[in-house]
Design an enzyme around this catalytic site. Structure first.
Site, mmCIF file in Angstrom:
data_model
loop_
_atom_site.group_PDB
_atom_site.id
_atom_site.type_symbol
_atom_site.label_atom_id
_atom_site.label_comp_id
_atom_site.label_asym_id
_atom_site.label_seq_id
_atom_site.Cartn_x
_atom_site.Cartn_y
_atom_site.Cartn_z
ATOM 1 N NE ARG A 7 38.367 -71.283 -1.621
ATOM 2 C CZ ARG A 7 37.639 -72.322 -1.190
ATOM 3 N NH1 ARG A 7 38.196 -73.510 -0.971
ATOM 4 N NH2 ARG A 7 36.351 -72.178 -0.996
ATOM 5 C CE1 TYR A 33 62.909 -61.772 -0.961
ATOM 6 C CE2 TYR A 33 61.120 -63.252 -0.345
ATOM 7 C CZ TYR A 33 61.562 -62.017 -0.793
ATOM 8 O OH TYR A 33 60.653 -61.040 -1.080
ATOM 9 C CG ASP A 70 63.600 -70.481 -2.314
ATOM 10 O OD1 ASP A 70 63.609 -70.578 -3.563
ATOM 11 O OD2 ASP A 70 63.330 -69.422 -1.730
ATOM 12 C CE LYS A 125 61.690 -62.991 -6.975
ATOM 13 N NZ LYS A 125 60.515 -63.341 -6.183
#
Length: 387
Positions: A48, A100, A172, A197
């Site tokens: 992690r 978005y 973004d 994406k």
């Protein structure tokens, strides 16, 4: 001299494996790492907190975005959430209105639970954008091109406004990718990607990225990420690192096809409006030409003159364009924002921000542009004939 993006995409973070000489870094699936001694820590301790594959991917994307440090998250939303967790109760976020749907939902339905206020503002109108700032504003969040209306925002000007008000600017950059726009070079503080994406590019991996240039900001974001734990998994890391190697070639080719389709659509009698920054009729065309590197991206939207049902029918009648949310991959996708990607907007906000029922959003893939146009044309005309 700094190497070109397409060279760095292949080599940075992909150094040969010192143990075997393998040209592709091995996949490390270990969740924990043996330490040299009690209280003495090696480079990796617990996955992690850091893992070899994630560190390699982070160095690749930091280089492509002209940043110094990057953080890889489980999804794009986890990355966005990671940035908002820098704020405290009483702080304020100014976000663009052409963003978005998932970001809208996070800001309005989750982040506001912690006492962080959110305002949406136009970002193409810089006076309106600045007017949305208050003494409590700590973060501004923008997208360019915007989603789904393809608005083009002046990133450098927004950075100046945010900094004047003591706030960070986050961009973004999922639609433009570092191939076409590098917001850190324009003064932004944080760049976010849904790596699902274009970076991954093959619809087979989930991931999110934050990139920064400031060490102190990185340390804060890293502390939050390690404490909350939404890190990118090893197999997604491998697939996204692999996708990035062809990023530049894909984005430029897809952008070429999108420009072709935008021209074809704008001449079709059933299409009332095409939203694509590569068209000279687009209000942000000149700014996009300056801010984007020689192409205008592979996302475009258009409005049909017919009804809500006609729009749904067109979106459901294509054969190559598949009816699905997401974007940026090798296959072309089609969707109706009002009922799909932006359904999480409150209906009044959808209307207020121009996400009309007749809007269709395309993610242009790598199929031959002639085949894609034929597919769109038959779908539009089949519906027009049935009216």
């Amino acid at each position: 001299s700094v190497m070109h993006i397409r060279t760095r995409a292949v080599h940075v973070g992909n150094e040969k494996d010192p143990a075997t000489g393998a040209v592709v870094p091995p996949i490390h699936v270990a969740s924990t790492f043996v330490q040299p001694a009690a209280g003495e820590w090696g480079e990796f301790d617990y996955a992690r907190s850091g893992s070899p594959n994630r560190c390699a991917l982070q160095s690749t994307i930091a280089s492509l975005e002209s940043g110094t440090h990057a953080l890889a998250y489980a999804t794009g939303m986890a990355a966005t959430h990671g940035a908002t967790m820098l704020l405290n109760a009483g702080d304020h976020i100014v976000a663009g209105s052409d963003i978005y749907g998932g970001t809208y939902r996070l800001l309005h339905k989750i982040v506001d639970r912690s006492g962080v206020r959110v305002s949406l503002s136009q970002t193409v109108d810089l006076d309106a954008f600045e007017a949305a700032f208050t003494d409590q504003t700590k973060l501004a969040w923008i997208e360019s091109p915007g989603n789904p209306l393809m608005t083009i925002t002046d990133i450098a000007a927004c950075a100046e406004i945010a900094h004047k008000h003591g706030a960070l600017l986050a961009v973004d950059n999922t639609f433009a990718t570092p191939v076409l726009t590098r917001p850190l070079e324009l003064g932004a503080d944080i760049v976010m990607h849904s790596a699902t994406k274009y970076l991954g590019g093959h619809s087979d991996a989930l991931g999110g990225i934050l990139v920064v240039s400031d060490r102190e900001l990185y340390d804060e974001l890293y502390f939050v990420q390690n404490a909350t734990g939404a890190v990118m998994g090893t197999f997604s890391t491998f697939l996204i690192a692999r996708g990035i190697k062809t990023l530049e070639l894909r984005v430029r080719e897809q952008s070429r096809s999108a420009l072709f389709l935008a021209h074809q659509l704008s001449q079709h009698p059933s299409v009332s409006r095409v939203l694509y920054p590569g068209l000279e009729s687009h209000p942000g065309h000149e700014l996009a030409t300056r801010q984007m590197d020689g192409a205008y991206g592979a996302m475009l939207s258009f409005e049909l003159s017919g009804s809500y049902q006609d729009t749904q029918q067109v979106a459901q009648s294509t054969r190559l364009f598949q009816l699905a949310v997401s974007l940026g991959a090798v296959e072309s996708l089609i969707e109706q924002p009002a009922s799909m990607s932006h359904a999480s907007y409150d209906a009044a906000d959808r209307q207020r921000h121009g996400i009309v029922d007749g809007l269709i959003r395309l993610s242009v893939g790598l199929e031959h542009p002639d085949d894609l146009w034929e597919d769109l044309r038959q779908a539009i005309e089949a519906v027009a004939e049935s009216c």
